[in-house]
Design an enzyme around this catalytic site. Structure first.
Site, PDB file in Angstrom:
ATOM      1  N   GLU A   1      17.648   0.245   0.555  1.00 10.30           N
ATOM      2  CA  GLU A   1      16.072   0.027   1.561  1.00 10.30           C
ATOM      3  C   GLU A   1      16.181  -1.568   2.420  1.00 10.30           C
ATOM      4  O   GLU A   1      16.814  -2.025   2.156  1.00 10.30           O
ATOM      5  CB  GLU A   1      15.107  -0.051   0.532  1.00 10.30           C
ATOM      6  CG  GLU A   1      14.207   0.956   0.494  1.00 10.30           C
ATOM      7  CD  GLU A   1      13.502   1.557   1.641  1.00 10.30           C
ATOM      8  OE1 GLU A   1      13.707   1.339   3.146  1.00 10.30           O
ATOM      9  OE2 GLU A   1      12.213   1.522   0.673  1.00 10.30           O
ATOM     10  N   ASP A   2      15.603  -0.666   3.974  1.00 10.69           N
ATOM     11  CA  ASP A   2      15.888  -2.367   4.888  1.00 10.69           C
ATOM     12  C   ASP A   2      14.729  -3.051   4.430  1.00 10.69           C
ATOM     13  O   ASP A   2      15.173  -4.443   4.456  1.00 10.69           O
ATOM     14  CB  ASP A   2      15.418  -1.391   5.701  1.00 10.69           C
ATOM     15  CG  ASP A   2      14.585  -0.189   5.945  1.00 10.69           C
ATOM     16  OD1 ASP A   2      13.123  -0.048   4.896  1.00 10.69           O
ATOM     17  OD2 ASP A   2      13.864  -0.237   6.921  1.00 10.69           O
TER      18      ASP A   2
ATOM     19  N   ASP B   1       7.589  -3.254   1.866  1.00  6.86           N
ATOM     20  CA  ASP B   1       6.127  -3.578   2.707  1.00  6.86           C
ATOM     21  C   ASP B   1       5.073  -3.268   1.443  1.00  6.86           C
ATOM     22  O   ASP B   1       5.467  -4.660   0.662  1.00  6.86           O
ATOM     23  CB  ASP B   1       6.233  -2.642   3.754  1.00  6.86           C
ATOM     24  CG  ASP B   1       5.155  -3.506   4.609  1.00  6.86           C
ATOM     25  OD1 ASP B   1       4.637  -3.839   3.740  1.00  6.86           O
ATOM     26  OD2 ASP B   1       4.743  -2.872   5.273  1.00  6.86           O
TER      27      ASP B   1
ATOM     28  N   PHE C   1       6.021  -8.937  10.930  1.00  4.97           N
ATOM     29  CA  PHE C   1       6.675  -7.565  10.890  1.00  4.97           C
ATOM     30  C   PHE C   1       7.653  -8.109  11.634  1.00  4.97           C
ATOM     31  O   PHE C   1       7.681  -8.874  12.838  1.00  4.97           O
ATOM     32  CB  PHE C   1       5.590  -6.803  11.725  1.00  4.97           C
ATOM     33  CG  PHE C   1       6.173  -5.461  12.741  1.00  4.97           C
ATOM     34  CD1 PHE C   1       5.694  -4.980  11.048  1.00  4.97           C
ATOM     35  CD2 PHE C   1       6.986  -5.176  13.777  1.00  4.97           C
ATOM     36  CE1 PHE C   1       6.279  -3.156  11.087  1.00  4.97           C
ATOM     37  CE2 PHE C   1       7.750  -3.197  13.516  1.00  4.97           C
ATOM     38  CZ  PHE C   1       7.086  -2.843  12.918  1.00  4.97           C
TER      39      PHE C   1
ATOM     40  N   ARG D   1      16.521  -1.461  16.854  1.00  2.00           N
ATOM     41  CA  ARG D   1      16.870  -1.219  15.484  1.00  2.00           C
ATOM     42  C   ARG D   1      18.334  -1.931  16.113  1.00  2.00           C
ATOM     43  O   ARG D   1      19.594  -2.273  14.746  1.00  2.00           O
ATOM     44  CB  ARG D   1      17.613  -0.180  15.250  1.00  2.00           C
ATOM     45  CG  ARG D   1      16.189   0.883  14.632  1.00  2.00           C
ATOM     46  CD  ARG D   1      16.138   2.250  14.173  1.00  2.00           C
ATOM     47  NE  ARG D   1      15.499   3.291  14.053  1.00  2.00           N
ATOM     48  CZ  ARG D   1      14.617   2.883  13.451  1.00  2.00           C
ATOM     49  NH1 ARG D   1      14.916   2.029  12.180  1.00  2.00           N
ATOM     50  NH2 ARG D   1      13.578   3.891  12.775  1.00  2.00           N
TER      51      ARG D   1
HETATM   52  P1  IMP Z   1       6.284   0.578   2.237  1.00  2.65           P
HETATM   53  O1  IMP Z   1       6.463   1.896   2.375  1.00  2.65           O
HETATM   54  O2  IMP Z   1       5.071   0.173   2.968  1.00  2.65           O
HETATM   55  O3  IMP Z   1       7.355  -0.412   1.626  1.00  2.65           O
HETATM   56  O4  IMP Z   1       7.089   0.817   4.204  1.00  2.65           O
HETATM   57  C1  IMP Z   1       9.224   0.810   4.216  1.00  2.65           C
HETATM   58  C2  IMP Z   1       9.809   1.027   5.251  1.00  2.65           C
HETATM   59  O5  IMP Z   1       7.858   1.060   6.786  1.00  2.65           O
HETATM   60  C3  IMP Z   1      10.639   0.535   5.615  1.00  2.65           C
HETATM   61  O6  IMP Z   1      11.672   1.392   5.221  1.00  2.65           O
HETATM   62  C4  IMP Z   1      10.504   0.405   6.909  1.00  2.65           C
HETATM   63  O7  IMP Z   1      10.835   1.301   7.672  1.00  2.65           O
HETATM   64  C5  IMP Z   1       9.311  -0.009   7.065  1.00  2.65           C
HETATM   65  N1  IMP Z   1       8.716  -1.460   7.296  1.00  2.65           N
HETATM   66  C6  IMP Z   1       7.754  -2.170   6.309  1.00  2.65           C
HETATM   67  N2  IMP Z   1       7.537  -3.178   6.729  1.00  2.65           N
HETATM   68  C7  IMP Z   1       8.232  -3.259   8.300  1.00  2.65           C
HETATM   69  C8  IMP Z   1       8.153  -4.132   9.224  1.00  2.65           C
HETATM   70  O8  IMP Z   1       7.826  -5.195   8.512  1.00  2.65           O
HETATM   71  N3  IMP Z   1       8.983  -4.016  10.652  1.00  2.65           N
HETATM   72  C9  IMP Z   1       9.142  -2.693  10.064  1.00  2.65           C
HETATM   73  N4  IMP Z   1       9.745  -1.515   9.353  1.00  2.65           N
HETATM   74  C10 IMP Z   1       8.851  -1.631   8.124  1.00  2.65           C
HETATM   75 MG    MG Z   2      10.832   2.172   9.692  1.00  2.00          MG
END
Ligand code: IMP
Ligand code: MG
Length: 185
Positions: A111-112, A115, A162, A175
């Site tokens: 995963e990147d 959050d 962010f 990106r």
């Molecule tokens: P989650 O489901 O809230 O954990 O969000 C995960 C996804 O949201 C990640 O795989 C990212 O693609 C995107 N995301 C969450 N936080 C950020 C951020 O700070 N910058 C850019 N993309 C984010």
């Molecule tokens: Mg994203």
């Protein structure tokens, strides 16, 4: 390679209050360390893994990480989205799903960023239905205070800010920045 100051100047043209968090060198150095943890974990267990790249954000992390893994890796990809701008919508859309069986396999999700953790929970839930032998998660960034779940291998722990670049986007842009920056609140 562009230096920190140069990078800030370049990006300020696009976004106000943008600051570099990690340079490309720092990111690659950390990925090398994480890949050693991963190599050590799998070494005595298996001669191959299935590594699942969570598109699109993990693309650069995945690529750099895989180049440092020293057992056989079968590449696989999923594409899910939940974000709009800088807010999680909470709804997860699956655009592309794995193309092979993971039953009885050692599986690593890449995963990147973690959050809220809802995207990852969703992916884990569906992969577990196919009974992998072992399921682990590597993430480049982890927003520790916000996320409900933990990853097994973490690049950097960060506050709730962010971030963008090195695969991470803001409305699909940025990106391809080779470094990661954050937007000051
Ligand atoms: P989650 O489901 O809230 O954990 O969000 C995960 C996804 O949201 C990640 O795989 C990212 O693609 C995107 N995301 C969450 N936080 C950020 C951020 O700070 N910058 C850019 N993309 C984010
Ligand atoms: Mg994203």
């Amino acid at each position: 390679m562009i230096n920190r100051r140069g990078a800030e100047k370049l990006t300020k043209r696009f976004i106000k209050n943008f600051h570099v968090l990690h340079t490309n060198e720092q990111i690659r150095k950390r990925i090398k360390e994480v890949s050693e943890e991963i190599n050590n974990y799998y070494k005595a267990k298996t001669d191959h893994i299935i590594a699942i790249c969570v598109l699109k954000g993990a693309v650069h992390f995945y690529s750099e990480l895989m180049l440092n893994i020293d057992i056989d890796v079968i590449y696989s990809f999923v594409h899910v989205s939940s974000y709009s701008g800088s807010e999680s919508t909470g709804k997860i859309r699956v655009n592309y799903w794995i193309d092979r069986s993971i039953t009885d396999e050692y599986v690593l999700i890449v995963e990147d960023i973690l959050d809220t953790g809802s995207t990852l929970s969703y992916i884990i839930k569906y992969l577990n239905r196919h009974s992998p032998k072992d399921l682990k998660v590597a993430t480049l960034y982890h927003k520790v205070k916000k996320s409900s779940i933990k990853a097994d291998f973490v690049g950097f722990e960060i506050d709730d800010e962010f971030v963008l670049g090195y695969g991470l986007d803001y409305n699909e842009k940025f990106r391809n920045l080779p470094y990661v920056g954050y937007i000051e609140k």
